[in-house]
Write an enzyme that holds these catalytic residues in place. Structure first.
Site, PDB file in Angstrom:
ATOM      1  N   SER A   1     -33.746  12.809  42.877  1.00 46.52           N
ATOM      2  CA  SER A   1     -33.729  11.470  42.273  1.00 46.52           C
ATOM      3  C   SER A   1     -34.905  10.676  42.823  1.00 46.52           C
ATOM      4  O   SER A   1     -35.482  11.031  43.855  1.00 46.52           O
ATOM      5  CB  SER A   1     -32.420  10.769  42.640  1.00 46.52           C
ATOM      6  OG  SER A   1     -32.477   9.392  42.372  1.00 46.52           O
TER       7      SER A   1
ATOM      8  N   TYR B   1     -25.145   7.643  47.292  1.00 51.82           N
ATOM      9  CA  TYR B   1     -26.049   8.342  46.360  1.00 51.82           C
ATOM     10  C   TYR B   1     -27.428   8.518  47.001  1.00 51.82           C
ATOM     11  O   TYR B   1     -28.004   9.612  46.970  1.00 51.82           O
ATOM     12  CB  TYR B   1     -26.144   7.538  45.061  1.00 51.82           C
ATOM     13  CG  TYR B   1     -26.901   8.238  43.952  1.00 51.82           C
ATOM     14  CD1 TYR B   1     -26.274   9.183  43.140  1.00 51.82           C
ATOM     15  CD2 TYR B   1     -28.244   7.945  43.688  1.00 51.82           C
ATOM     16  CE1 TYR B   1     -26.959   9.821  42.113  1.00 51.82           C
ATOM     17  CE2 TYR B   1     -28.926   8.579  42.660  1.00 51.82           C
ATOM     18  CZ  TYR B   1     -28.286   9.512  41.874  1.00 51.82           C
ATOM     19  OH  TYR B   1     -28.970  10.147  40.858  1.00 51.82           O
TER      20      TYR B   1
END
Ligand code: NAP
Length: 253
Positions: free
Chosen positions: A145, A158
């Site tokens: 990410s 996350y």
């Protein structure tokens, strides 16, 4: 010929979270390049299978909830039982939980870490055991990410998990490269999927993100196709431990 190096004909892949979004896009790309694909996930694969059917792609569903690492061996075993081997693993399944760090719960921490990092590791381990036994190397592609590189806000588990993914990608490459196993990653930018639905529904955040993307648009699952096929194919055999950003230029800005 150079284009033959990108062919996945005769290869077997397993893609997690293949029912929708980026996982579905990657599964389609690998199948179009010739791979047989185990479509791994907790939800029905009907939509992905219908898309496979449209071009004669070879895929089959493997039901598994990656919240629990006990499924990792089963996923790899079912794939090998169906297709006779395994060459490519794409660790794509992931979840996100948003909340201020000051109030963030242990459940929101554990749920994200379990799917996004812990299962990714144990599934990679199970795949690597098969790759080593087969003796013909293998490819592992981890979906990272932008938050593997940046801190973000209100997504502590996350960011931690995705930062872990990029480190683990390097570590596994260090340990397994000599066995012919390539471990690399793809860091998608802001993509139109369920994962970003809340962001896209907020018109202010949506526009602010759009304004910062040099390419001038949000990404779509098909944008990962080229990088995924490259990393899954012999064309990337000397590429190790690296995470490619497919982000419309976001990180360079
Ligand atoms: P998505 O549409 O929400 O897809 C996530 C996938 O993961 C779904 O197939 C989902 O299955 C699966 N999954 C979640 N928890 C699971 C579990 N416990 N067991 C099995 N499968 C599970 O979002 P996406 O954007 O395509 O996300 C794919 C990956 O890209 C994720 O790792 C995400 O973090 C990463 N990513 C996305 C973006 C973006 O902008 N969209 C950016 C950077 C990175 P269900 O449908 O059953 O929930």
């Amino acid at each position: 010929m150079i284009l033959d190096m990108f062919s996945l004909k005769g290869r077997v892949a397993a893609v997690t979270g293949a029912n929708t979004g980026l996982g579905q896009g990657v599964a389609l790309a690998l199948a179009e390049a010739g791979a047989k694909v185990a479509l791994v996930g907790r939800s029905p694969m009907d939509d992905t299978l219908a898309r496979f059917k449209a071009f004669g792609g070879d895929g089959f569903p493997v039901k598994a909830d990656l919240a629990n690492t006990a499924v990792c061996r089963k996923i790899i075993d079912e794939t090998v039982a169906k297709y006779g081997g395994l060459d490519i693993l794409v660790n794509n399944a992931g979840i996100i939980r948003r909340g201020d760090s000051i109030d963030f719960t242990e459940k929101d921490w554990d749920d994200v870490m379990n799917v996004n990092l812990k299962s990714l590791f144990f599934l990679s381990q199970a795949a690597a055991k098969v790759f080593i036994k087969q003796g013909r190397g293998g490819k592992i592609i981890n979906i990272a990410s932008l938050l593997s590189y940046q801190g973000g806000v209100r997504v502590p588990s996350y960011t931690s998990a995705k930062s872990g993914v990029i480190g683990l990608t390097r570590l596994l490459a260090n340990e397994w490269a000599a066995k012919g196993i390539c471990v690399n990653g793809i860091a998608p930018g802001y993509m139109v999927t369920n994962n970003t639905e809340a962001l896209r529904k907020d018109p202010v955040r949506y526009q602010a993100i759009l304004d910062r993307i040099p390419a001038g648009r949000w990404g779509v699952p098909a944008d990962l196709a080229g990088a995924a096929v490259f990393l899954a194919s012999p064309a990337s055999d000397y590429l190790q431990g690296f995470t490619i950003a497919v982000d419309g230029g976001w990180l360079g800005r």
